[in-house]
Scaffold this active site. Structure first.
Site, PDB file in Angstrom:
ATOM      1  N   GLU A 136      -2.122 -28.345 -68.874  1.00 59.65           N
ATOM      2  CA  GLU A 136      -3.072 -28.267 -67.806  1.00 59.65           C
ATOM      3  C   GLU A 136      -3.486 -26.807 -67.532  1.00 59.65           C
ATOM      4  OE1 GLU A 136       0.143 -30.089 -65.593  1.00 59.65           O
ATOM      5  OE2 GLU A 136      -1.383 -31.240 -64.350  1.00 59.65           O
ATOM      6  N   ARG A 163      -0.203 -30.382 -54.639  1.00 64.14           N
ATOM      7  CA  ARG A 163      -0.234 -29.261 -55.547  1.00 64.14           C
ATOM      8  C   ARG A 163      -1.522 -28.408 -55.638  1.00 64.14           C
ATOM      9  NH1 ARG A 163       1.437 -27.941 -61.265  1.00 64.14           N
ATOM     10  NH2 ARG A 163       3.282 -29.279 -61.046  1.00 64.14           N
TER      11      ARG A 163
END
Lengths: 771, 163
Positions: free
Chosen positions: A722, A320
């Site tokens: 997030e 990620r």
């Protein structure tokens, strides 16, 4: 007629957190508040006093002999598999048998009548370890030739070498970015109650009940159907309770079965911080090639992460990081590589953003480098490189289709009065003086979906009782984000009933099986859709029954606020439900959802791993004392995209909280290990998260009210957990500008994170030649 | 260790219990008296989740010995208001979304309750510094500060109306 009266708790409304009243009166139960059965025992972990070595002796006789001690557990006491690796890497023992791999690694547990007795007894162990050379940091591990804990990833598009060679300008440098402790206010806790036969029930503060169930089952050597895991709520999670609760749950369950008593384990804060994983700190080596216009032609970067002794989630975390090393910028040619490096430290894990922040911050550093080199406003460089039509292919070959970052940035630039304030900052700095100022406006583009495609599924269970009350259960867990409230809104909206009619219950593996972690910001996307699916099934049955009972067409049955219109007849919801029950209509349904469109081939680095992107932009202004390095954040303006918000009150809370947590990561929160591998910042006395007095003096936060998810997500909303975290990169960039001002912005200060006052002062000294 | 006979007033009620002198007040409250509103966060007086009011001061119950609490008057979140009769601060924390996971909330409100007695008309800056002994990891404090200021405003309006 009540047609104008809507339901309470409708979607898109400001609905208070469902537990708010319990929270403000102290009546919300956390795991530690569950009444303990008579005879409840307490566990505590014994930790290894060495970063790397062969475990040659473990004498626990004094521990066992200590007052109140019932017994101890070591690797030898595990009936099933001595492993809790969440990704099946088989590299994470509950307790090591022969090899200690980090300072503070749990090597045994003591079970006693009281927690106090267990804590005291744990200190009496005699541990013999034959030390081996240890690598604590990234540099040391690289020098020692340590391996990766899991396979690295390469993302590549275009021909980077020639593109770099052909670029007018090239810059090659390194950035180091610190890790972060979750510092959830409620620490790790597990409470196991033995059942009949091989059964055990575990109450825990975990984001991933299904994984705890699987781990407890494999360690006890029993099938998953013998293990129940319950989570009512967590006192914060942030990723720190995605896999890290496994250990505590497994040990509590092991002890509960061994002594046939309830067993609770709650480490103290020091042990919690020493023995559980954190955000990965990384080193990013980057080379960027660009034109005189500031347009990026090529990027070649390697993200090396301190993963600790085992893989845990380091594979997907470092993946990620690469997925976000472009942030909102198009790289014409690109090669990104990850190095998930093994070290002799605690195994790092998930933390809000899941590697994304560590990748994104490197993208912003490269922008800053270009701006410094060309003597331009970094915002101009950002704009010149935004994804837009024709320049819309990511390094993983997914096309960016909703190019809204430009609009967000334009709107924020205007509402924050960026241009005038930047001019004022430049003027202030030009006058000289002790206080230097900085201002920066940075964007965020964050990919939504688990990159492990199979995780993108969810289940829900909805019962309509014959009195018309509704019982809602879904696979997600509540950690403060308001997931339960949002899903209840979806259910209330589906049936068109007041939200008070919907009771939200604890998450339990008994009601919804095979769930995914509540993580990756996906909670409401996945569970909201699964709950809606369950509601639609029940509604379809009610519609069929209503149509048949009144002799109207199904199309003429409509769910209106708190009643069902059957043809022209309004029937209260309760009454219809009761009639349906009497007519033997099934009023319960299990719902299911899987995210469409996504696919990802890791071997080729190509695919469509994200269903959509969430965006945001932040503008931060800071003042730095150039004599001490101390600073304050004067003003922050944020414009954030949550699509059509399910609940603006909850979403604004996520944006504000995420930003401040990100600010902590980049400013005051410093993890520090000594040469022996001991974590020296293992309590809030030395590890500093932001205080109320640290937040921006002026803090304007807005949601982009025009945004709507172009994909068919739940009510066209977007995930929010997030993405806002990374808005805080604007604070680091603003600090960097203030630092750069001491050398007339000619040189990129390369201010690493966390930019503690010490680090700011050192950067100033370096730039002014006083270092 | 010999237990001591502890007599104290908790939320307006006289209570008696046996406790070891070095036992911490938070454990007396939670484990002996079943008062679980104050939470255990760090056990070193840094986070404030265990904040209670003792003899007119905000204290961290995790660093007060039972012996120090002998004869004291203690107010916990349970004594500030109940679901049927919320204190204005509690209402404002609910209305202004001054909470997320809720773990810090009881200590936060208990501190704010004392802060508004110390300073009934605090500025935003004074609230931020006056609440700086209580950590919150979820909200970024913005709504907590808003809740406290809204409660101060409400309490002063009520007071003025009464005068």
């Amino acid at each position: 007629m009540k047609t104008d009266v809507g339901i309470t708790g409708a979607v898109h409304g400001h609905v208070a957190h469902d537990s708010a009243e319990k929270h403000v009166t102290g009546r919300a139960d956390y795991t530690d508040d569950i009444p303990e059965p008579v005879g409840t025992l307490h566990g505590y972990l014994g930790l290894a006093p060495c970063a790397h070595g062969r475990l040659t002796g473990l004498d626990l006789s004094a521990v066992v002999a200590a007052p109140g001690v019932v017994g101890v557990l070591t690797a030898a006491d595990i009936p099933g598999l001595n492993d809790i690796s969440p990704t099946g890497c088989r590299d994470e023992p509950v307790f090591p048998e022969a090899l200690v791999e980090f300072h503070g690694q749990p090597i045994f547990a003591v079970i006693a009548e009281t927690r106090d007795a267990a804590r005291r007894a744990a200190e009496l162990a005699r541990v013999e370890i034959e030390p081996l050379p240890a690598a604590i940091g990234i540099e040391a591990a690289l020098a020692a030739g340590y391996p990766d804990v899991t396979a690295p990833l390469v993302l590549e598009r275009g021909d980077v070498g020639p593109a770099l060679a052909a670029a007018t300008h090239r810059i090659r440098a390194r950035m180091t970015v610190g890790g972060q402790d979750h510092m959830y206010l409620e620490g790790q806790i597990a409470f196991a109650i033995p059942g009949e036969d091989d059964e055990v029930t575990v109450h825990a503060s975990t984001q991933h009940p299904t994984e705890v169930q699987q781990m407890v089952a494999q360690v006890l050597g029993v099938p998953a159907n013998a293990v129940v895991v319950n989570v009512r709520r967590m006192g914060g999670g942030f990723g720190g309770k995605e896999t890290q609760m496994n250990l505590f749950c497994v040990v509590a369950a092991l002890a509960a079965k061994r002594w046939n008593q309830a067993v609770k384990i709650r480490p103290d804060r020091d042990q919690d911080m020493i023995a559980t994983g954190k955000r990965h700190d990384v080193v990013v080596d980057y080379e960027v090639g660009f034109g005189a216009d500031g347009v990026i032609h090529a990027v070649d970067a390697t993200v090396t992460a301190r993963c600790g002794f085992s893989a845990d989630l380091s594979g997907p975390v470092t993946d990620r990081a690469l997925f976000h090393a472009d942030n909102a910028y198009f790289y014409q040619a690109v090669r990104l590589r990850s190095r998930p490096l093994k070290t002799n430290t605690v195994s790092n894990t998930a933390f809000r953003g899941f590697g994304g922040p560590q990748g994104m911050i490197a993208a912003e550093r490269m922008i800053e480098e270009i701006a410094c080199a060309l003597g331009r406003d970094p915002l101009e460089i950002r704009r010149a490189n935004f994804y837009r039509e024709g320049r819309d292919l990511t390094p993983y070959h997914q096309r960016v289709e909703d190019n809204i970052v430009g609009r967000l940035v334009d709107e924020l630039e205007a509402s924050a009065d960026y241009a005038a304030r930047r001019a004022a900052v430049l003027e202030h700095n030009a006058r000289g003086g002790i206080i230097a100022k900085g201002i920066a406006l940075t964007p965020v583009k964050f990919g939504i979906s688990f990159t492990a495609t199979h995780y993108n599924q969810a289940g829900a269970l909805v019962h309509v009782y014959k009195d018309g009350s509704i019982h809602l259960n879904h696979g997600g867990t509540e950690m403060g984000q308001g997931l339960n409230t949002k899903v209840a809104q979806v259910v209330a909206d589906a049936f068109q009933v007041d939200i008070e009619r919907v009771r939200i219950t604890k998450t339990t593996t008994e009601k919804v099986p095979n769930t995914s972690a509540t993580a990756a910001s996906s909670g409401s996307d996945l569970n909201g859709m699964a709950a809606l699916d369950a509601c639609e099934q029940i509604k379809a049955r009610l519609v069929a029954f209503a149509a048949e009972s009144r002799g109207v067409a199904p199309e003429d049955v409509r769910f209106a606020p708190n009643e069902v219109r059957i043809g022209a007849e309004p029937v209260p919801f309760d009454r219809l439900v009761h009639e349906a029950y009497m007519a033997r209509v099934h009023l319960s349904a299990a719902g299911f959802y899987k995210t469409p469109k996504i696919h990802w081939d890791r071997a080729t680095g190509r695919g469509h791993p994200f269903y959509y992107f969430a965006y945001g932009a932040a503008c931060s202004e800071v003042s730095v004392d150039t004599l001490t390095g101390e600073y304050r954040v004067d003003r922050v303006d944020i414009l954030h995209d949550v699509g059509r918000s399910l609940n603006p009150a909850l979403d604004l809370g996520q944006v504000e909280g995420g930003f401040v947590q990100g600010m902590g990561w980049l400013t005051t929160e410093e993890l520090w290990w000594d040469e022996e591998g001991r974590l020296r910042t293992h309590a809030p006395s030395t590890y500093k998260i932001p205080l109320a007095s640290d937040i921006p003096r002026i803090f304007n936060v807005r949601l982009a009210d025009w945004s709507e998810n172009r994909e068919m997500t739940i009510k066209r909303s977007k995930a929010v957990g997030e993405p806002p975290f990374m808005l805080a990169i604007s604070v680091l960039e603003a600090l960097s500008m203030a630092v750069a001002s001491v050398a007339d912005y000619r040189e990129c200060p390369r201010l690493d994170a966390p930019a503690t006052p010490e680090r700011v002062l050192m950067a100033i000294a370096r730039l002014t030649g006083e270092a | 260790m010999t237990k001591m006979h502890l007599t104290l007033t908790v939320n307006g009620e006289a209570v008696e219990t046996l406790a070891e002198p070095r036992e911490l007040l938070i454990h007396v409250l939670r484990e002996r008296l079943g008062i679980t509103g104050p939470h255990i966060g760090c056990e070193t007086s840094h986070c404030g989740a265990c904040t209670v009011d003792m003899d007119g001061k905000s204290v961290k119950a995790c660093t007060i010995f039972a012996a120090q609490a002998q004869g004291a008057e203690i107010t916990t979140i349970e004594g500030i208001g109940t679901p049927d009769s919320l204190h204005v601060l509690q209402e404002m924390f609910r209305e202004h979304h001054g909470l997320q996971c809720g773990f810090c909330t009881p200590g936060m409100i208990t501190r704010a309750w004392r802060l508004l007695k110390e300073n009934p008309t605090p500025s935003e800056e004074e609230v931020r510094f006056g609440m700086a002994g209580n950590l919150c990891r979820c909200t970024g404090y913005q709504n907590i500060v808003k809740s406290v200021l809204a409660a101060a405003n409400e309490l002063n309006t009520v007071k003025e109306a009464a005068e």
